[in-house]
Design a protein around this motif. Structure first.
Motif, mmCIF file in Angstrom:
data_model
loop_
_atom_site.group_PDB
_atom_site.id
_atom_site.type_symbol
_atom_site.label_atom_id
_atom_site.label_comp_id
_atom_site.label_asym_id
_atom_site.label_seq_id
_atom_site.Cartn_x
_atom_site.Cartn_y
_atom_site.Cartn_z
ATOM 1 N N PHE A 188 0.806 -1.221 0.000
ATOM 2 C CA PHE A 188 0.000 0.000 0.000
ATOM 3 C C PHE A 188 0.847 1.283 0.000
ATOM 4 O O PHE A 188 0.508 2.243 -0.685
ATOM 5 N N ARG A 189 1.945 1.303 0.772
ATOM 6 C CA ARG A 189 2.718 2.530 0.921
ATOM 7 C C ARG A 189 4.097 2.456 0.280
ATOM 8 O O ARG A 189 4.868 3.405 0.387
ATOM 9 N N GLY A 190 4.420 1.355 -0.363
ATOM 10 C CA GLY A 190 5.741 1.197 -0.948
ATOM 11 C C GLY A 190 5.972 2.145 -2.114
ATOM 12 O O GLY A 190 5.087 2.388 -2.931
ATOM 13 N N LEU A 191 7.182 2.674 -2.202
ATOM 14 C CA LEU A 191 7.515 3.636 -3.254
ATOM 15 C C LEU A 191 7.366 3.024 -4.643
ATOM 16 O O LEU A 191 6.931 3.703 -5.584
ATOM 17 N N ILE A 192 7.703 1.744 -4.788
ATOM 18 C CA ILE A 192 7.604 1.105 -6.105
ATOM 19 C C ILE A 192 6.153 1.048 -6.572
ATOM 20 O O ILE A 192 5.831 1.445 -7.698
ATOM 21 N N ASN A 193 5.258 0.589 -5.707
ATOM 22 C CA ASN A 193 3.847 0.502 -6.090
ATOM 23 C C ASN A 193 3.230 1.886 -6.301
ATOM 24 O O ASN A 193 2.447 2.083 -7.242
ATOM 25 N N VAL A 194 3.573 2.828 -5.450
ATOM 26 C CA VAL A 194 3.039 4.188 -5.597
ATOM 27 C C VAL A 194 3.479 4.787 -6.931
ATOM 28 O O VAL A 194 2.689 5.414 -7.653
ATOM 29 N N SER A 195 4.746 4.572 -7.285
ATOM 30 C CA SER A 195 5.258 5.109 -8.549
ATOM 31 C C SER A 195 4.588 4.437 -9.741
ATOM 32 O O SER A 195 4.238 5.097 -10.733
ATOM 33 N N LEU A 196 4.391 3.119 -9.675
ATOM 34 C CA LEU A 196 3.753 2.399 -10.776
ATOM 35 C C LEU A 196 2.301 2.833 -10.961
ATOM 36 O O LEU A 196 1.818 2.986 -12.089
ATOM 37 N N ILE A 197 1.607 3.060 -9.859
ATOM 38 C CA ILE A 197 0.213 3.497 -9.945
ATOM 39 C C ILE A 197 0.123 4.929 -10.465
ATOM 40 O O ILE A 197 -0.704 5.254 -11.321
ATOM 41 N N THR B 65 2.149 6.518 -12.400
ATOM 42 C CA THR B 65 2.514 6.608 -13.820
ATOM 43 C C THR B 65 1.573 5.821 -14.715
ATOM 44 O O THR B 65 1.734 5.824 -15.939
ATOM 45 N N GLY B 66 0.588 5.151 -14.129
ATOM 46 C CA GLY B 66 -0.401 4.428 -14.911
ATOM 47 C C GLY B 66 0.045 3.073 -15.411
ATOM 48 O O GLY B 66 -0.646 2.454 -16.235
ATOM 49 N N VAL B 67 1.176 2.573 -14.920
ATOM 50 C CA VAL B 67 1.651 1.259 -15.361
ATOM 51 C C VAL B 67 0.729 0.164 -14.851
ATOM 52 O O VAL B 67 0.429 -0.807 -15.560
ATOM 53 N N VAL B 68 0.277 0.299 -13.600
ATOM 54 C CA VAL B 68 -0.653 -0.661 -13.015
ATOM 55 C C VAL B 68 -1.798 0.119 -12.376
ATOM 56 O O VAL B 68 -1.684 1.318 -12.092
ATOM 57 N N THR B 69 -2.902 -0.549 -12.154
ATOM 58 C CA THR B 69 -4.066 0.101 -11.533
ATOM 59 C C THR B 69 -4.141 -0.164 -10.037
ATOM 60 O O THR B 69 -4.824 0.573 -9.322
ATOM 61 N N SER B 70 -3.482 -1.206 -9.579
ATOM 62 C CA SER B 70 -3.455 -1.524 -8.148
ATOM 63 C C SER B 70 -2.072 -2.036 -7.774
ATOM 64 O O SER B 70 -1.309 -2.468 -8.641
ATOM 65 N N GLY B 71 -1.780 -1.968 -6.488
ATOM 66 C CA GLY B 71 -0.454 -2.348 -6.028
ATOM 67 C C GLY B 71 -0.136 -3.817 -6.274
ATOM 68 O O GLY B 71 -1.016 -4.679 -6.226
ATOM 69 N N ILE B 72 1.119 -4.069 -6.558
ATOM 70 C CA ILE B 72 1.600 -5.443 -6.752
ATOM 71 C C ILE B 72 2.046 -5.987 -5.399
ATOM 72 O O ILE B 72 2.793 -5.326 -4.675
#
Length: 288
Positions: A126-135, A137-144
């Motif tokens: 939920f709070r990880g920099l990788i997931n936040v950045s991916l969301i 930038t539109g790469v993913v719609t929800s956290g991995i």
């Protein structure tokens, strides 16, 4: 001659006693403990190889052994490639070499606990920099779920271990490269050799002994890594990232089965011994 021999033994005796007290005695004690049935609060009972037989019959231990091999092989292979690239790049840098080397060495000098906690935060669902950045930038719609998926969890701890260990490879290879005579490169250029030919026929043969030793040392350390896996995943999800060290902790500290835990921790000893013998024989053969 006899006086010199006696003097030699007298001089090395303090070191021998020191090593016996800090290395030999604990190692032999660990081997003996692995041959006993020992639980907290009860005396140890000698059971021979029963603990090892129990481990071999355990599907969980077989999964742990496979995880340990995947974790170690994956980490070492990538660290070897990145470290070699780092060394080759720095070997050609004239200005700022020391500063760049110091920056790249930071992952090696930072405490392992800090590195593991940092990567755990980076890969938080939920709070990880990788997931936040991916969301964002539109790469993913929800956290991995990096640490919740079995395959991604193993990849995550391998990535953290690679980031922790590649500077050791790079700095060691760089030091070895700087001992290769420059006259060989000059002669190769006269003969029209390119960068790949010089690396293959001059650099790599000149540093292969260091490559073998560094790879061996890092393999031993990685095979027994505990902090990164335990802090990031605690061996989970399930047993997807359990390695020898974390499994031994589970058996010894959580289940209080010290004999079985010691047998699990020593399970990698034959592999390490084979690696050491292989590297030593290789180095001796190269010196002949």
């Amino acid at each position: 001659m006899r006086q010199e021999r006696v003097l030699g033994y007298a001089l090395i005796s303090p070191v021998a006693l020191f090593l016996a007290a800090l290395v030999a005695y604990p190692f032999l004690s660990a081997i003996y403990l692995s041959l006993t049935e020992k639980t907290v609060g009860y005396p140890a009972h000698f059971v021979g190889l029963r603990n090892y037989a129990t481990l071999l019959e355990s599907g969980r231990f077989r999964a742990v052994a496979w995880n340990s091999l995947v974790f170690t092989a994956g980490s070492i292979a990538v660290k070897l490639v990145i470290g070699m690239g780092m060394a080759l790049a720095l070997n050609n840098v004239v200005r700022g070499n020391q500063f760049i080397r110091g920056i790249l060495l930071l992952p090696w000098v930072i405490p392992t606990v800090v590195i593991a906690l940092t990567w755990k935060w980076l890969m938080d669902l939920f709070r990880g920099l990788i997931n936040v950045s991916l969301i964002d930038t539109g790469v993913v719609t929800s956290g991995i779920h990096w640490l919740g998926d079995p395959t991604l969890a193993m990849a995550s701890v391998i990535i953290a271990n690679i980031w922790r260990g590649f500077p050791f490879f790079g700095v060691s290879f760089l030091a070895a490269m700087q001992t290769v005579p420059q006259e060989l490169y000059a002669a190769a250029e006269v003969d029209g050799a390119g960068a790949w030919e010089k690396f293959r026929h001059i650099t790599l043969p000149g540093i292969k002994g260091v490559v073998a030793i560094v790879t061996l040392l890092s393999t031993i350390v990685t095979l027994n890594d505990f902090s990164i896996v335990f802090i990031m995943t605690r061996g989970g999800p399930g047993a997807a990232t359990h390695v020898f060290a974390t499994y031994s902790y589970e058996l010894g500290i959580q289940s209080q089965r010290w004999g079985l835990a010691m047998a699990a921790s020593l399970a990698s000893l034959p592999l390490v011994a084979l690696l050491i013998v292989g590297v030593v024989r290789y180095l001796h053969r190269e010196e002949e």
